[in-house]
Design an enzyme around this catalytic site. Structure first.
Site, PDB file in Angstrom:
ATOM      1  CE  LYS A 130      68.146  61.920  55.848  1.00 27.26           C
ATOM      2  NZ  LYS A 130      67.857  60.835  54.898  1.00 27.26           N
ATOM      3  CD  GLU A 159      71.902  70.385  56.947  1.00 35.50           C
ATOM      4  OE1 GLU A 159      71.532  70.610  58.107  1.00 35.50           O
ATOM      5  OE2 GLU A 159      72.341  71.261  56.190  1.00 35.50           O
ATOM      6  CB  THR A 166      72.416  64.472  54.763  1.00 35.66           C
ATOM      7  OG1 THR A 166      72.552  65.891  54.618  1.00 35.66           O
ATOM      8  CG2 THR A 166      72.088  64.191  56.226  1.00 35.66           C
ATOM      9  CE1 TYR A 176      66.818  65.319  56.350  1.00 36.62           C
ATOM     10  CE2 TYR A 176      68.908  66.484  56.599  1.00 36.62           C
ATOM     11  CZ  TYR A 176      68.095  65.610  55.903  1.00 36.62           C
ATOM     12  OH  TYR A 176      68.559  65.027  54.748  1.00 36.62           O
TER      13      TYR A 176
HETATM   14  P1  NAP Z   1      62.451  64.832  48.706  1.00 32.90           P
HETATM   15  O1  NAP Z   1      62.319  65.350  47.315  1.00 32.90           O
HETATM   16  O2  NAP Z   1      61.988  65.657  49.852  1.00 32.90           O
HETATM   17  O3  NAP Z   1      61.687  63.419  48.745  1.00 32.90           O
HETATM   18  C1  NAP Z   1      61.413  62.774  49.951  1.00 32.90           C
HETATM   19  C2  NAP Z   1      60.654  61.506  49.652  1.00 32.90           C
HETATM   20  O4  NAP Z   1      60.418  60.813  50.880  1.00 32.90           O
HETATM   21  C3  NAP Z   1      59.271  61.737  49.005  1.00 32.90           C
HETATM   22  O5  NAP Z   1      59.048  60.717  48.056  1.00 32.90           O
HETATM   23  C4  NAP Z   1      58.334  61.566  50.185  1.00 32.90           C
HETATM   24  O6  NAP Z   1      57.055  61.127  49.823  1.00 32.90           O
HETATM   25  C5  NAP Z   1      59.043  60.455  50.923  1.00 32.90           C
HETATM   26  N1  NAP Z   1      58.613  60.311  52.318  1.00 32.90           N
HETATM   27  C6  NAP Z   1      58.669  61.241  53.296  1.00 32.90           C
HETATM   28  N2  NAP Z   1      58.194  60.714  54.451  1.00 32.90           N
HETATM   29  C7  NAP Z   1      57.838  59.432  54.183  1.00 32.90           C
HETATM   30  C8  NAP Z   1      57.267  58.378  54.946  1.00 32.90           C
HETATM   31  N3  NAP Z   1      56.984  58.548  56.243  1.00 32.90           N
HETATM   32  N4  NAP Z   1      57.016  57.199  54.345  1.00 32.90           N
HETATM   33  C9  NAP Z   1      57.300  57.019  53.030  1.00 32.90           C
HETATM   34  N5  NAP Z   1      57.816  57.980  52.248  1.00 32.90           N
HETATM   35  C10 NAP Z   1      58.079  59.180  52.814  1.00 32.90           C
HETATM   36  O7  NAP Z   1      63.971  64.429  49.017  1.00 32.90           O
HETATM   37  P2  NAP Z   1      65.210  64.270  48.003  1.00 32.90           P
HETATM   38  O8  NAP Z   1      65.837  65.600  47.789  1.00 32.90           O
HETATM   39  O9  NAP Z   1      64.804  63.451  46.868  1.00 32.90           O
HETATM   40  O10 NAP Z   1      66.231  63.463  48.931  1.00 32.90           O
HETATM   41  C11 NAP Z   1      66.191  62.044  49.001  1.00 32.90           C
HETATM   42  C12 NAP Z   1      66.863  61.600  50.291  1.00 32.90           C
HETATM   43  O11 NAP Z   1      68.209  62.041  50.312  1.00 32.90           O
HETATM   44  C13 NAP Z   1      66.237  62.125  51.568  1.00 32.90           C
HETATM   45  O12 NAP Z   1      66.356  61.130  52.563  1.00 32.90           O
HETATM   46  C14 NAP Z   1      67.103  63.315  51.926  1.00 32.90           C
HETATM   47  O13 NAP Z   1      67.038  63.561  53.312  1.00 32.90           O
HETATM   48  C15 NAP Z   1      68.449  62.826  51.476  1.00 32.90           C
HETATM   49  N6  NAP Z   1      69.393  63.838  51.049  1.00 32.90           N
HETATM   50  C16 NAP Z   1      69.042  64.745  50.115  1.00 32.90           C
HETATM   51  C17 NAP Z   1      69.988  65.662  49.672  1.00 32.90           C
HETATM   52  C18 NAP Z   1      69.645  66.698  48.633  1.00 32.90           C
HETATM   53  O14 NAP Z   1      70.389  67.664  48.502  1.00 32.90           O
HETATM   54  N7  NAP Z   1      68.587  66.508  47.858  1.00 32.90           N
HETATM   55  C19 NAP Z   1      71.289  65.633  50.193  1.00 32.90           C
HETATM   56  C20 NAP Z   1      71.612  64.668  51.141  1.00 32.90           C
HETATM   57  C21 NAP Z   1      70.665  63.766  51.543  1.00 32.90           C
HETATM   58  P3  NAP Z   1      55.827  62.162  49.522  1.00 32.90           P
HETATM   59  O15 NAP Z   1      55.970  62.529  48.082  1.00 32.90           O
HETATM   60  O16 NAP Z   1      54.663  61.298  49.818  1.00 32.90           O
HETATM   61  O17 NAP Z   1      55.992  63.317  50.455  1.00 32.90           O
HETATM   62  N1  GDD Z   2      64.772  76.580  52.305  1.00 37.04           N
HETATM   63  C1  GDD Z   2      65.236  77.839  52.384  1.00 37.04           C
HETATM   64  N2  GDD Z   2      64.365  78.868  52.133  1.00 37.04           N
HETATM   65  N3  GDD Z   2      66.524  78.039  52.709  1.00 37.04           N
HETATM   66  C2  GDD Z   2      66.971  79.308  52.750  1.00 37.04           C
HETATM   67  C3  GDD Z   2      66.143  80.400  52.492  1.00 37.04           C
HETATM   68  C4  GDD Z   2      64.779  80.175  52.176  1.00 37.04           C
HETATM   69  O1  GDD Z   2      63.992  81.082  51.948  1.00 37.04           O
HETATM   70  N4  GDD Z   2      66.891  81.531  52.598  1.00 37.04           N
HETATM   71  C5  GDD Z   2      68.127  81.158  52.900  1.00 37.04           C
HETATM   72  N5  GDD Z   2      68.185  79.810  53.018  1.00 37.04           N
HETATM   73  C6  GDD Z   2      69.380  79.033  53.391  1.00 37.04           C
HETATM   74  C7  GDD Z   2      69.144  78.023  54.517  1.00 37.04           C
HETATM   75  O2  GDD Z   2      69.163  78.687  55.791  1.00 37.04           O
HETATM   76  C8  GDD Z   2      70.343  77.106  54.288  1.00 37.04           C
HETATM   77  O3  GDD Z   2      71.490  77.633  54.899  1.00 37.04           O
HETATM   78  C9  GDD Z   2      70.544  77.142  52.768  1.00 37.04           C
HETATM   79  O4  GDD Z   2      69.784  78.246  52.288  1.00 37.04           O
HETATM   80  C10 GDD Z   2      70.070  75.874  52.049  1.00 37.04           C
HETATM   81  O5  GDD Z   2      68.764  75.564  52.494  1.00 37.04           O
HETATM   82  P1  GDD Z   2      67.892  74.418  51.785  1.00 37.04           P
HETATM   83  O6  GDD Z   2      67.837  74.653  50.332  1.00 37.04           O
HETATM   84  O7  GDD Z   2      66.608  74.337  52.540  1.00 37.04           O
HETATM   85  O8  GDD Z   2      68.776  73.114  51.966  1.00 37.04           O
HETATM   86  P2  GDD Z   2      69.575  72.537  53.230  1.00 37.04           P
HETATM   87  O9  GDD Z   2      71.028  72.729  52.933  1.00 37.04           O
HETATM   88  O10 GDD Z   2      69.058  73.062  54.495  1.00 37.04           O
HETATM   89  O11 GDD Z   2      69.203  70.990  53.173  1.00 37.04           O
HETATM   90  C11 GDD Z   2      69.235  70.275  51.937  1.00 37.04           C
HETATM   91  O12 GDD Z   2      70.517  69.707  51.736  1.00 37.04           O
HETATM   92  C12 GDD Z   2      70.895  68.729  52.721  1.00 37.04           C
HETATM   93  C13 GDD Z   2      72.311  68.248  52.351  1.00 37.04           C
HETATM   94  O13 GDD Z   2      73.261  69.158  52.795  1.00 37.04           O
HETATM   95  C14 GDD Z   2      68.131  69.190  52.001  1.00 37.04           C
HETATM   96  O14 GDD Z   2      68.025  68.572  50.750  1.00 37.04           O
HETATM   97  C15 GDD Z   2      68.479  68.117  53.041  1.00 37.04           C
HETATM   98  O15 GDD Z   2      67.533  67.063  52.953  1.00 37.04           O
HETATM   99  C16 GDD Z   2      69.889  67.584  52.715  1.00 37.04           C
HETATM  100  O16 GDD Z   2      70.264  66.608  53.661  1.00 37.04           O
END
Ligand code: NAP
Ligand code: GDD
Length: 338
Positions: free
Chosen positions: A153, A126, A124, A149
């Site tokens: 990671k 992050e 990520t 987190y």
């Molecule tokens: P998400 O929607 O939060 O999905 C997370 C998945 O992980 C869900 O299927 C959840 O299952 C499963 N999980 C959580 N804890 C587990 C455990 N202990 N054992 C087995 N399964 C578990 O995340 P996403 O947005 O699809 O992201 C996928 C991956 O990419 C994550 O690792 C995230 O950190 C990473 N990532 C995401 C982004 C982004 O912007 N979306 C960016 C960079 C990296 P349940 O449904 O059972 O909760």
């Molecule tokens: N969730 C959330 N809720 N975020 C908020 C809010 C709120 O009400 N208001 C402002 N924010 C700001 C957070 O402080 C952060 O700076 C930004 O919005 C994005 O927050 P999220 O959407 O929660 O995503 P993230 O950037 O912290 O993390 C996501 O992206 C990462 C990759 O850069 C997640 O998907 C992580 O799993 C992933 O690694």
């Protein structure tokens, strides 16, 4: 027929990747956790004879080892994680276990069973910590995790690199910047905004309360990113890649763009914790700031440099920021009958 295992199959990315791989003719095996009420909304529509679900948990090495041994996958996509940055401050130990240490359980299951598998780790942006002087962030930018987190990671990233170097495994990191969709969890900021707008338009919510409006993110469309995950494993050599759009926007800009989709111009008044957004036409309060959403440490600026992915993978995002906002707002309006 190639076989793939996906952990996190019920999540945003897992569901899109499942559809993507099935369309490519893969046999797909997803790891799911047992919930007291069903949590498979994102995959419930997938009706395909090549799609199999297996109960397990990433924190349970036996379930991982048994799954790997049984399926003998060609590709392993490790997407499961406690993926919410804000919530990781409240459950730091579990996040370390599920988001960090669990990766070694998968790598060891592959290594000990001597299975010839290509491994993808969901790393990520992050990891970079968003320090403004490091932007744009690329594969060579130093890491500075700013949350439990991101620290978890960081371990998962390096143990993936380590197993590649130590055991010659085909193990890769995708360092993905934020990617969103109508399947994004409701507690991430983009979906929270688009859902709130749909509810406000349907008369079911008065206003939207957010935290830090100044945070900047490089937001892309999740469907584009799962294709990138697959491409990373189709290369001749294992490597690590940034996937990003190369464009950044504040949370405030996302709010403005999303309200514009329903014909509302937001007028901002005040600053910091006292900032409020009003409908420019009616004067109605639509957005405010609630400090309970501030994080103990914030990642201020994420802006990715996807040049290596473009050059080596031939990967580019297809959906623009405005198109992404539109896709998400329209999908949520539909849920609420508009
Ligand atoms: P998400 O929607 O939060 O999905 C997370 C998945 O992980 C869900 O299927 C959840 O299952 C499963 N999980 C959580 N804890 C587990 C455990 N202990 N054992 C087995 N399964 C578990 O995340 P996403 O947005 O699809 O992201 C996928 C991956 O990419 C994550 O690792 C995230 O950190 C990473 N990532 C995401 C982004 C982004 O912007 N979306 C960016 C960079 C990296 P349940 O449904 O059972 O909760
Ligand atoms: N969730 C959330 N809720 N975020 C908020 C809010 C709120 O009400 N208001 C402002 N924010 C700001 C957070 O402080 C952060 O700076 C930004 O919005 C994005 O927050 P999220 O959407 O929660 O995503 P993230 O950037 O912290 O993390 C996501 O992206 C990462 C990759 O850069 C997640 O998907 C992580 O799993 C992933 O690694």
């Amino acid at each position: 027929m190639k076989k793939a295992i996906i952990t996190g199959v019920t999540g945003q990315d897992g569901s899109y990747l499942t559809e993507f791989l099935l369309a490519k003719g893969y046999e797909v095996h997803g790891l799911i956790r047992r919930h007291s009420t069903p949590c498979d909304d994102r995959i419930a529509h997938i009706n395909d004879a090549n799609f199999f679900l297996h109960y397990g948990d990433l924190t349970d090495s036996l379930s991982i080892t048994n799954l790997v041994r049984e399926v003998q996958p060609d590709e392993f996509y490790n997407l499961a994680a406690q993926s919410h940055v804000g919530i990781s401050f409240e459950v730091p130990e579990y996040t370390a276990e599920a988001t960090g240490v669990s990766t070694i359980k998968v790598l060891e299951a592959i290594r000990q069973n001597k299975i010839d598998t290509k491994f993808y780790q969901a790393s990520t942006s992050e990891l970079f910590g968003g320090l403004p002087e490091t932007a744009p962030q690329s594969e060579t930018t130093p890491f500075h995790p700013r949350s439990p987190y991101a620290a978890a990671k960081l371990y998962a990233y390096w143990i993936t690199v380590n197993y590649r170097e130590a055991y010659d495994m085909f193990a890769c990191n995708g360092i993905l910047f934020n990617h969103e969709s109508p399947r994004r969890g409701a507690d991430f900021v983009t979906r929270k905004i688009t859902l709130a707008i749909a509810k406000i338009m349907a008369g079911k919510q008065d206003k939207l309360s957010l935290g830090n409006l100044d945070a900047k993110r490089d937001w892309g469309y999740a469907k584009d990113y799962v294709e990138g995950q697959w491409l990373i494993l189709q290369q001749d050599k294992p490597d690590d890649f940034v996937l990003a759009t190369g464009e950044t926007h504040t949370v405030r800009e996302f709010v403005e763009a999303a309200f514009e989709e329903v014909g509302i111009k937001i007028e901002w008044r005040g600053a910091g914790a006292y900032e409020e957004g009003y409908c420019a036409k009616t004067g109605k309060l639509l957005v405010d700031v609630n400090p309970k959403y501030f994080r103990p440490a914030e990642v201020d600026l994420l802006l990715g440099d996807p040049a290596k992915a473009d050059r080596v993978l031939g990967w580019k995002r297809k959906v623009s920021f405005r198109e992404l906002v539109k896709i998400m707002v329209q999908a949520d309006l539909k849920i609420y009958g508009r």
